[in-house]
Design a protein around this motif. Sequence first.
Motif, short mmCIF file in Angstrom:
data_model
loop_
_atom_site.label_atom_id
_atom_site.label_comp_id
_atom_site.label_asym_id
_atom_site.label_seq_id
_atom_site.Cartn_x
_atom_site.Cartn_y
_atom_site.Cartn_z
N ALA A 105 0.78 -1.11 0.06
CA ALA A 105 0.07 -0.01 -0.06
C ALA A 105 0.93 1.36 0.23
CB ALA A 105 -0.97 0.11 1.16
N SER A 106 1.95 1.26 0.73
CA SER A 106 2.66 2.53 1.00
C SER A 106 3.47 2.76 -0.40
CB SER A 106 3.49 2.38 2.17
OG SER A 106 4.33 1.38 2.24
N ALA A 107 4.02 1.52 -0.81
CA ALA A 107 4.84 1.58 -2.11
C ALA A 107 3.95 1.96 -3.18
CB ALA A 107 5.63 0.13 -2.41
N LEU A 108 2.61 1.71 -3.34
CA LEU A 108 1.82 2.38 -4.21
C LEU A 108 1.89 3.50 -4.26
CD1 LEU A 108 0.10 1.70 -6.75
CD2 LEU A 108 -1.78 0.97 -5.33
N ALA A 109 1.25 4.20 -2.99
CA ALA A 109 1.17 5.38 -3.02
C ALA A 109 2.19 6.20 -3.28
CB ALA A 109 0.85 5.77 -1.51
N ARG A 110 3.40 5.68 -2.86
CA ARG A 110 4.95 6.46 -3.23
C ARG A 110 5.00 6.58 -4.76
NH1 ARG A 110 7.79 3.01 -0.79
NH2 ARG A 110 7.65 4.07 1.16
N GLN A 111 4.81 5.22 -5.36
CA GLN A 111 4.92 5.23 -6.90
C GLN A 111 3.92 6.17 -7.64
OE1 GLN A 111 6.70 3.15 -8.58
NE2 GLN A 111 5.84 3.68 -10.84
N VAL A 112 2.80 6.36 -7.12
CA VAL A 112 1.83 7.36 -7.53
C VAL A 112 2.27 8.97 -7.44
CG1 VAL A 112 -0.66 8.34 -7.65
CG2 VAL A 112 -0.21 5.95 -7.72
N ARG A 113 2.81 9.04 -6.32
CA ARG A 113 3.30 10.42 -5.86
C ARG A 113 4.60 10.80 -6.50
NH1 ARG A 113 3.37 9.26 -0.82
NH2 ARG A 113 5.66 8.92 -0.59
N GLU A 114 5.63 10.03 -6.64
CA GLU A 114 6.98 10.33 -7.00
C GLU A 114 7.20 9.93 -8.66
OE1 GLU A 114 9.75 8.52 -4.49
OE2 GLU A 114 8.78 9.33 -2.52
N VAL A 115 6.11 9.14 -9.13
CA VAL A 115 6.43 8.79 -10.55
C VAL A 115 5.33 9.07 -11.55
CG1 VAL A 115 6.94 7.00 -12.13
CG2 VAL A 115 7.84 7.06 -10.09
N VAL A 116 4.06 8.63 -11.28
CA VAL A 116 2.83 8.84 -11.97
C VAL A 116 2.62 10.56 -12.03
CG1 VAL A 116 0.34 8.52 -12.46
CG2 VAL A 116 2.05 6.66 -11.63
N ILE A 117 2.38 11.09 -10.89
CA ILE A 117 2.11 12.51 -11.00
C ILE A 117 2.86 13.35 -11.40
CG2 ILE A 117 1.56 14.53 -9.41
CD1 ILE A 117 -0.04 12.66 -7.79
N PRO A 118 4.16 13.25 -11.40
CA PRO A 118 5.16 14.17 -11.94
C PRO A 118 5.22 14.21 -13.60
CG PRO A 118 6.28 13.14 -10.00
CD PRO A 118 4.95 12.54 -10.28
N GLU A 119 5.08 12.51 -14.01
CA GLU A 119 5.10 12.30 -15.58
C GLU A 119 3.81 12.98 -16.03
OE1 GLU A 119 3.63 8.75 -18.28
OE2 GLU A 119 5.50 8.14 -17.04
N VAL A 120 2.54 12.92 -15.61
CA VAL A 120 1.38 13.50 -16.10
C VAL A 120 1.74 14.93 -16.25
CG1 VAL A 120 -1.14 13.73 -15.79
CG2 VAL A 120 0.22 11.56 -15.39
N ASP A 121 2.09 15.64 -15.13
CA ASP A 121 2.14 17.17 -14.90
C ASP A 121 2.95 17.41 -16.12
OD1 ASP A 121 0.32 17.24 -12.73
OD2 ASP A 121 1.97 17.97 -11.44
N THR A 122 4.09 16.92 -16.35
CA THR A 122 5.26 17.48 -17.16
C THR A 122 4.55 17.24 -18.55
OG1 THR A 122 6.89 16.62 -15.74
CG2 THR A 122 7.38 16.93 -18.05
N TYR A 123 3.90 16.29 -18.88
CA TYR A 123 3.23 16.07 -20.19
C TYR A 123 2.23 17.11 -20.57
CZ TYR A 123 0.53 14.18 -24.19
OH TYR A 123 0.16 13.88 -25.54
N VAL A 124 1.37 17.33 -19.55
CA VAL A 124 0.23 18.51 -19.63
C VAL A 124 0.88 19.96 -19.81
CG1 VAL A 124 -1.73 19.60 -18.42
CG2 VAL A 124 -1.63 17.19 -18.32
#
Length: 281
Positions: A105-124
Motif C-alpha cells: 500500500a505504501s509502495a503504491l502510494a509512493r509510486q503514484v506520488r513520485e512517478v505517476v503524478i510528475p509524468e502526467v504534470d510534465t506532459y500536460v
Amino acid sequence: MAIDLVTQYLPYVDELFSTESKKSLLTNQDLSWTGAHTIKVYKVTTASMNDYGRTGPKSGEWSRYGKVQGLDATTEEFTLKNDRSFTFAIDKLDKEETSDQLAAASALARQVREVVIPEVDTYVYGIMTANAGHKPAAVALTPDNIYTEIIKASNALDNSEVPETGRVLLVTPDTYLLMKQCKDITMETDIGNDMRLKGVIANLDGAVVIKIPSKRLPEGFGFMLAHPVATVAPAKLEDYKTHQDPPGISGELVEGRICYDAFVLENKTEAIYYQAQTITA
C-alpha cells in the motif's frame, strides 16, 4: 578491548520530496471519453453583420437582411495517446524483514506520488506551452522587468477576450523569487484556505499564482498565464491494484495503469500566454 556496537534499523523511510499536482487549476474536464478512444468536437462559424436594406434589398440580393451566408461546421479530433503502466513485486520475506516498510500500500502510494503524478504534470504543461496562442520571443527575466512582462500577458488575454475571472499565473520558484524582489509587484496573499490547499500562493492582477518545480516544466520556462477553459486534460483510466500471493510470487504484486492526455482547443489557444526566458550558458 573490542566492543561490537549495535546497529538499529528504525521503521522509517526517508521519502523523496514530491509536489502534489496543481494541473486541475489550469485544465478542465469538459469533454468525456466514456465509451470512446477518440472524440470529435464541432467548430461552427458565424455570419457577418450587414446594413439592413430599409427601402429594399441591395442590388443582386433578394433579402433586405443582406446576403444569405452558410455556416461552416468542421470538427477537431482528439485521440488519447498515453496508455502507461507499471508493476513491481514485494517478496513476503522482504516485507517481514524490513519491518513492513516494503508494504504494498505504501509502495503504491509512493509510486503514484513520485512517478505517476510528475509524468502526467510534465506532459500536460508541455502540451500547454507548445500550443499557447501567445508565445513572444524569449527574454531575460529580471526583478526590473518581470511585472512588465506579466502585464503584457494580461493585456494579450484581454485583447483576445479571454474571461478575466479564473486566470492562473504559473511560475517556477526562480520566477517567483524575481516577483518577490520586484518593487512594482504587490501580491495579495490573503488567500482562502480552500485555495491554499489546492496550491494557490497569492493573487496578482486578478490571477491566482501557483508555483511548479522547474523539472516538471520545459527548459527555459519563465511563466505562463492561462485560463483553464483552453485545455482539456482527461485521465480516462486510473487503475491501481494489489494482488496477494498471485501465481508464481510469494508476496504482493502491484500493478498500475493510467490512460491520459491533454488537448488545447483550437478556438481557445489564445487563452494561454507562454513566456520563455533566455537560457544562459
